[in-house]
Design a protein around this motif. Structure first.
Motif, PDB file in Angstrom:
ATOM      1  N   ASP A 332       0.856  -1.184   0.000  1.00 33.65           N
ATOM      2  CA  ASP A 332       0.000   0.000   0.000  1.00 33.65           C
ATOM      3  C   ASP A 332       0.888   1.228   0.000  1.00 33.65           C
ATOM      4  O   ASP A 332       1.804   1.371   0.824  1.00 33.65           O
ATOM      5  CB  ASP A 332      -0.888  -0.001   1.244  1.00 33.65           C
ATOM      6  CG  ASP A 332      -1.910  -1.130   1.200  1.00 33.65           C
ATOM      7  OD1 ASP A 332      -2.263  -1.555   0.084  1.00 33.65           O
ATOM      8  OD2 ASP A 332      -2.339  -1.574   2.281  1.00 33.65           O
ATOM      9  N   LEU A 333       0.630   2.129  -0.927  1.00 36.65           N
ATOM     10  CA  LEU A 333       1.501   3.282  -1.086  1.00 36.65           C
ATOM     11  C   LEU A 333       0.925   4.477  -0.331  1.00 36.65           C
ATOM     12  O   LEU A 333      -0.085   5.058  -0.738  1.00 36.65           O
ATOM     13  CB  LEU A 333       1.678   3.602  -2.577  1.00 36.65           C
ATOM     14  CG  LEU A 333       2.319   2.496  -3.424  1.00 36.65           C
ATOM     15  CD1 LEU A 333       2.453   2.943  -4.868  1.00 36.65           C
ATOM     16  CD2 LEU A 333       3.676   2.102  -2.863  1.00 36.65           C
ATOM     17  N   GLN A 334       1.563   4.825   0.777  1.00 31.92           N
ATOM     18  CA  GLN A 334       1.173   5.993   1.553  1.00 31.92           C
ATOM     19  C   GLN A 334       2.102   7.147   1.188  1.00 31.92           C
ATOM     20  O   GLN A 334       3.315   6.980   1.146  1.00 31.92           O
ATOM     21  CB  GLN A 334       1.270   5.688   3.045  1.00 31.92           C
ATOM     22  CG  GLN A 334       0.386   4.540   3.508  1.00 31.92           C
ATOM     23  CD  GLN A 334      -1.084   4.821   3.294  1.00 31.92           C
ATOM     24  OE1 GLN A 334      -1.531   5.961   3.453  1.00 31.92           O
ATOM     25  NE2 GLN A 334      -1.844   3.796   2.925  1.00 31.92           N
ATOM     26  N   PRO A 335       1.561   8.328   0.909  1.00 35.84           N
ATOM     27  CA  PRO A 335       2.417   9.457   0.537  1.00 35.84           C
ATOM     28  C   PRO A 335       3.464   9.755   1.601  1.00 35.84           C
ATOM     29  O   PRO A 335       3.183   9.727   2.801  1.00 35.84           O
ATOM     30  CB  PRO A 335       1.416  10.615   0.405  1.00 35.84           C
ATOM     31  CG  PRO A 335       0.109   9.952   0.117  1.00 35.84           C
ATOM     32  CD  PRO A 335       0.129   8.666   0.903  1.00 35.84           C
ATOM     33  N   VAL A 336       4.693   9.976   1.141  1.00 31.59           N
ATOM     34  CA  VAL A 336       5.795  10.345   2.018  1.00 31.59           C
ATOM     35  C   VAL A 336       6.612  11.429   1.314  1.00 31.59           C
ATOM     36  O   VAL A 336       6.529  11.580   0.092  1.00 31.59           O
ATOM     37  CB  VAL A 336       6.707   9.131   2.327  1.00 31.59           C
ATOM     38  CG1 VAL A 336       5.995   8.128   3.214  1.00 31.59           C
ATOM     39  CG2 VAL A 336       7.186   8.473   1.044  1.00 31.59           C
ATOM     40  N   VAL A 340      11.486   5.324  -2.077  1.00 30.73           N
ATOM     41  CA  VAL A 340      12.596   4.549  -2.621  1.00 30.73           C
ATOM     42  C   VAL A 340      12.073   3.593  -3.686  1.00 30.73           C
ATOM     43  O   VAL A 340      11.060   2.930  -3.489  1.00 30.73           O
ATOM     44  CB  VAL A 340      13.319   3.733  -1.528  1.00 30.73           C
ATOM     45  CG1 VAL A 340      14.420   2.862  -2.143  1.00 30.73           C
ATOM     46  CG2 VAL A 340      13.910   4.656  -0.478  1.00 30.73           C
ATOM     47  N   VAL A 341      12.778   3.536  -4.812  1.00 29.41           N
ATOM     48  CA  VAL A 341      12.539   2.558  -5.867  1.00 29.41           C
ATOM     49  C   VAL A 341      13.786   1.691  -5.969  1.00 29.41           C
ATOM     50  O   VAL A 341      14.894   2.217  -6.070  1.00 29.41           O
ATOM     51  CB  VAL A 341      12.242   3.240  -7.217  1.00 29.41           C
ATOM     52  CG1 VAL A 341      12.296   2.231  -8.355  1.00 29.41           C
ATOM     53  CG2 VAL A 341      10.888   3.922  -7.185  1.00 29.41           C
ATOM     54  N   ALA A 342      13.619   0.368  -5.927  1.00 24.85           N
ATOM     55  CA  ALA A 342      14.768  -0.547  -5.946  1.00 24.85           C
ATOM     56  C   ALA A 342      14.643  -1.545  -7.086  1.00 24.85           C
ATOM     57  O   ALA A 342      13.556  -2.033  -7.383  1.00 24.85           O
ATOM     58  CB  ALA A 342      14.872  -1.298  -4.621  1.00 24.85           C
ATOM     59  N   PHE A 353      12.773  -6.020   0.383  1.00 24.58           N
ATOM     60  CA  PHE A 353      12.827  -4.585   0.083  1.00 24.58           C
ATOM     61  C   PHE A 353      11.566  -3.884   0.583  1.00 24.58           C
ATOM     62  O   PHE A 353      11.643  -2.818   1.202  1.00 24.58           O
ATOM     63  CB  PHE A 353      12.993  -4.360  -1.423  1.00 24.58           C
ATOM     64  CG  PHE A 353      14.423  -4.378  -1.889  1.00 24.58           C
ATOM     65  CD1 PHE A 353      15.403  -3.679  -1.206  1.00 24.58           C
ATOM     66  CD2 PHE A 353      14.792  -5.078  -3.031  1.00 24.58           C
ATOM     67  CE1 PHE A 353      16.731  -3.684  -1.641  1.00 24.58           C
ATOM     68  CE2 PHE A 353      16.102  -5.089  -3.479  1.00 24.58           C
ATOM     69  CZ  PHE A 353      17.069  -4.395  -2.765  1.00 24.58           C
ATOM     70  N   HIS A 354      10.413  -4.471   0.320  1.00 24.16           N
ATOM     71  CA  HIS A 354       9.167  -3.849   0.779  1.00 24.16           C
ATOM     72  C   HIS A 354       9.122  -3.768   2.300  1.00 24.16           C
ATOM     73  O   HIS A 354       8.661  -2.773   2.867  1.00 24.16           O
ATOM     74  CB  HIS A 354       7.963  -4.632   0.246  1.00 24.16           C
ATOM     75  CG  HIS A 354       7.763  -4.485  -1.226  1.00 24.16           C
ATOM     76  ND1 HIS A 354       8.052  -3.329  -1.918  1.00 24.16           N
ATOM     77  CD2 HIS A 354       7.275  -5.364  -2.160  1.00 24.16           C
ATOM     78  CE1 HIS A 354       7.762  -3.496  -3.204  1.00 24.16           C
ATOM     79  NE2 HIS A 354       7.299  -4.714  -3.374  1.00 24.16           N
ATOM     80  N   SER A 355       9.629  -4.803   2.963  1.00 20.49           N
ATOM     81  CA  SER A 355       9.610  -4.794   4.431  1.00 20.49           C
ATOM     82  C   SER A 355      10.538  -3.729   5.001  1.00 20.49           C
ATOM     83  O   SER A 355      10.350  -3.264   6.130  1.00 20.49           O
ATOM     84  CB  SER A 355      10.004  -6.172   4.966  1.00 20.49           C
ATOM     85  OG  SER A 355      11.395  -6.429   4.781  1.00 20.49           O
ATOM     86  N   LEU A 356      11.545  -3.351   4.232  1.00 26.42           N
ATOM     87  CA  LEU A 356      12.496  -2.312   4.665  1.00 26.42           C
ATOM     88  C   LEU A 356      12.055  -0.913   4.259  1.00 26.42           C
ATOM     89  O   LEU A 356      12.798   0.051   4.465  1.00 26.42           O
ATOM     90  CB  LEU A 356      13.886  -2.613   4.095  1.00 26.42           C
ATOM     91  CG  LEU A 356      14.581  -3.865   4.645  1.00 26.42           C
ATOM     92  CD1 LEU A 356      15.859  -4.152   3.873  1.00 26.42           C
ATOM     93  CD2 LEU A 356      14.882  -3.694   6.130  1.00 26.42           C
ATOM     94  N   GLN A 359       9.038   1.564  -1.624  1.00 30.81           N
ATOM     95  CA  GLN A 359       7.687   1.753  -2.153  1.00 30.81           C
ATOM     96  C   GLN A 359       7.494   1.138  -3.529  1.00 30.81           C
ATOM     97  O   GLN A 359       6.378   0.779  -3.892  1.00 30.81           O
ATOM     98  CB  GLN A 359       7.348   3.254  -2.215  1.00 30.81           C
ATOM     99  CG  GLN A 359       7.107   3.904  -0.867  1.00 30.81           C
ATOM    100  CD  GLN A 359       8.394   4.260  -0.140  1.00 30.81           C
ATOM    101  OE1 GLN A 359       9.492   4.145  -0.691  1.00 30.81           O
ATOM    102  NE2 GLN A 359       8.279   4.687   1.103  1.00 30.81           N
ATOM    103  N   GLY A 360       8.545   1.024  -4.323  1.00 30.08           N
ATOM    104  CA  GLY A 360       8.417   0.475  -5.671  1.00 30.08           C
ATOM    105  C   GLY A 360       9.617  -0.358  -6.062  1.00 30.08           C
ATOM    106  O   GLY A 360      10.755  -0.025  -5.710  1.00 30.08           O
TER     107      GLY A 360
END
Length: 553
Positions: A332-336, A340-342, A353-356, A359-360
């Motif tokens: 779920d993408l919450q505005p910040v 980070v995109v990896a 990556f998502h757990s860390l 966002q994408g």
């Protein structure tokens, strides 16, 4: 079908598109002819991607012969990938220069064009090596010229192509006699095999002959292999010893290029410099990345710099395609303020990556590098005005650095060269900070990590730590191969023995395909015995071809 006696612009376009399709079909088979000891997507992939660029250039070009040839020439120069792609671009440019002299290419023109292609290919290489694509193109051209001279007016376009293809096939079979590294590996030259597909496509177009199907499964040795006492050539020694492939476009006056080539001659091998009118496509194998780029600064401006670790090229195409076809759920993408995109390899790595806080993610790896457009799409989808990209691969860093200029968002690139560095950098990520603040902190965290990895050799070779046999497991650090062992566990432990010191505290173990609980337990038990102060952290990454990635902090 009626035989074609000459090629018009439409015929040439169909030939280029057919060649693109043939290379795509034969790509894996050509890749399997490579002679590097680790899995890679070199020759077949690079030639196929070069033709993709040519076809794309044709789509926006005029329909007449001059415009078609200009598109072929420019598209092949700008889209050339790797040593094989750059040489192929010269073959295509040599053909196009002659084709452009008229509205149609007849028998005599084609013979001259094939000769021009050979001349252009040899002219691009500082130290031509026989037993490569150069030999196959030259001997094809020589046979075509001799046939046209002997037959005179009786020679036809089809007969010339037929003679050239036959001679080229025979030349390809002889390449191991000219280049011992091919004989040692039991294969023929991969670039030469790729070139012959062009003649196959032209025979299909002019005479309706079927284009050969790629061989199924692994490539069987095409010549007798030799023992360890077989003399190795200087070219083979250079191939095994030089670690990096550096490529870039150089904007420089034509008159400065000879001096530029002289500088490069002293720092590397497999040197190819092609182009003209102020833009040059430059390729070198070297151990000195800095010097290879500094040479360009003395005469002009390098751009689109790409550096590849020749020992870390891996064939990840299957995983990439499957991941793109069946992508996992995004968080779920919450505005910040800063996202980070990896770039990710493996479903488990994506989840980590998502757990860390990532966002994408963008699917990709060593041999399937994502494009600037794919990274840009992920950046635009990220819920932030500032975005940090983690390339996680040296090849992808310069591509990621192009994104900032393509978007209204602020984009910063943390130059992570591997997954372990990407994980470490995220420990310093602050979603409430700016892109520049995160760039500084995340880069420092990534640089503090010592990275290593384990993979399996796909063919015999040599290394600084001893000979490599097909099936051996290799422990690879940033400086090169550090262990060669018969099992995964032994290669991993020997590598870690080289990397871990008394100053370290954490060992991150990322399990990939080929890792097992038993092997991981062997690694952690060795760690407990020899470095009890170092705490292991085990994650399942699921990456292909590399049973283990290591990050040491």
């Amino acid at each position: 079908m009626a035989l074609l006696e000459q090629l018009g612009a439409d015929d040439l376009r169909r030939a280029v598109q057919g060649y693109r399709d043939a290379l795509a079909t034969h790509r894996d088979a050509i890749n399997r002819l490579n002679v590097y000891p680790v899995p890679d997507g070199d020759t077949g992939t690079n030639m196929a991607l070069t033709l993709e660029s040519v076809v794309a250039e044709l789509e926006g070009a005029g329909a007449d012969m001059a415009a078609t040839c200009k598109a072929i020439s420019h598209g092949s120069l700008m889209g050339a990938r790797g040593n094989s792609g750059v040489i192929l671009s010269q073959v295509l440019r040599g053909l196009a220069d002659v084709f452009a002299e008229g509205d149609e290419c007849d028998t005599a023109s084609f013979v001259r064009a094939l000769d021009a292609a050979s001349t252009a290919a040899y002219g691009a290489v500082m130290r031509p090596v026989e037993g490569t694509i150069l030999t196959v193109v030259r001997e094809s051209a020589e046979a075509a010229t001799a046939h046209a001279s002997t037959e005179g007016d009786a020679a036809t376009l089809v007969s010339v192509l037929d003679v050239a293809r036959t001679a080229g096939g025979e030349s390809l079979e002889r390449t191991p006699e000219l280049l011992p590294v091919l004989a040692d590996a039991g294969v023929v030259d991969a670039g030469g095999a790729g070139f012959l597909l062009l003649l196959d496509v032209l025979l299909n177009l002019t005479d309706g002959r079927a284009i050969p199907e790629p061989p199924e499964g692994s490539v069987e040795p095409l010549v007798a292999t030799h023992g360890d006492d077989h003399a190795r050539s200087a070219e083979h020694d250079a191939l095994a010893g030089l670690k990096y492939e550096v490529m870039y476009f150089l904007e420089a006056p034509d008159e400065t290029i000879p001096a530029f080539k002289d500088v490069w001659a002293g720092i590397g091998d497999s040197i190819v410099v092609v182009g003209g009118d102020g833009i040059w496509n430059c390729h070198i194998h070297t151990d000195d990345i800095g010097a290879s780029i500094e040479a360009a600064l003395d005469c002009g401006r390098p751009r689109n710099i790409r550096v590849t670790d020749l020992l870390e090229q891996v064939g990840e195409e299957k995983w990439v395609r499957e991941a793109e076809a069946h992508p996992g759920p995004e968080p779920d993408l919450q505005p910040v303020p800063c996202a980070v995109v990896a770039v990710s390899t493996g479903d488990g790595i994506r989840r980590i990556f998502h757990s860390l806080g990532v966002q994408g993610t963008v699917t990709g790896g060593q041999s399937m590098n994502p494009s600037t457009a794919q990274l840009l799409e992920a950046v635009e989808a990220a819920p932030a005005d500032h975005v940090v990209i983690l390339p996680n691969n040296k090849n992808i860093i310069p591509v990621a650095q192009q994104v900032d200029a393509q978007t209204a968002k602020t984009v910063r690139v943390v130059p992570t060269r591997g997954i372990a560095e990407g994980f470490a950098s995220l420990l310093a990520y602050d979603p409430q900070a700016t892109g520049d603040e995160n760039l500084e902190e995340m880069t420092a965290a990534a640089e503090a990590v010592i990275a290593g990895e384990v993979t399996q050799a796909v063919r015999d070779s040599t290394s600084d730590v001893g000979p490599i046999n097909e099936g051996d497991f290799l422990g690879i650090a940033r400086e090169g191969i550090r262990s060669v062992e018969p099992t995964v566990a032994e290669a991993a432990i020997e590598l870690l023995a080289h990397l871990i010191t008394d100053d370290h505290e954490i060992l991150t173990i990322i399990e990939g395909e080929g890792a097992t609980d038993g092997i991981t337990r062997q690694i952690t038990e060795w760690l407990t015995e020899h470095h009890p102060e170092v705490e292991p952290e085990v994650h399942h990454g699921g990456q292909p071809l590399y049973p283990y990635f290591f990050g040491i902090e």
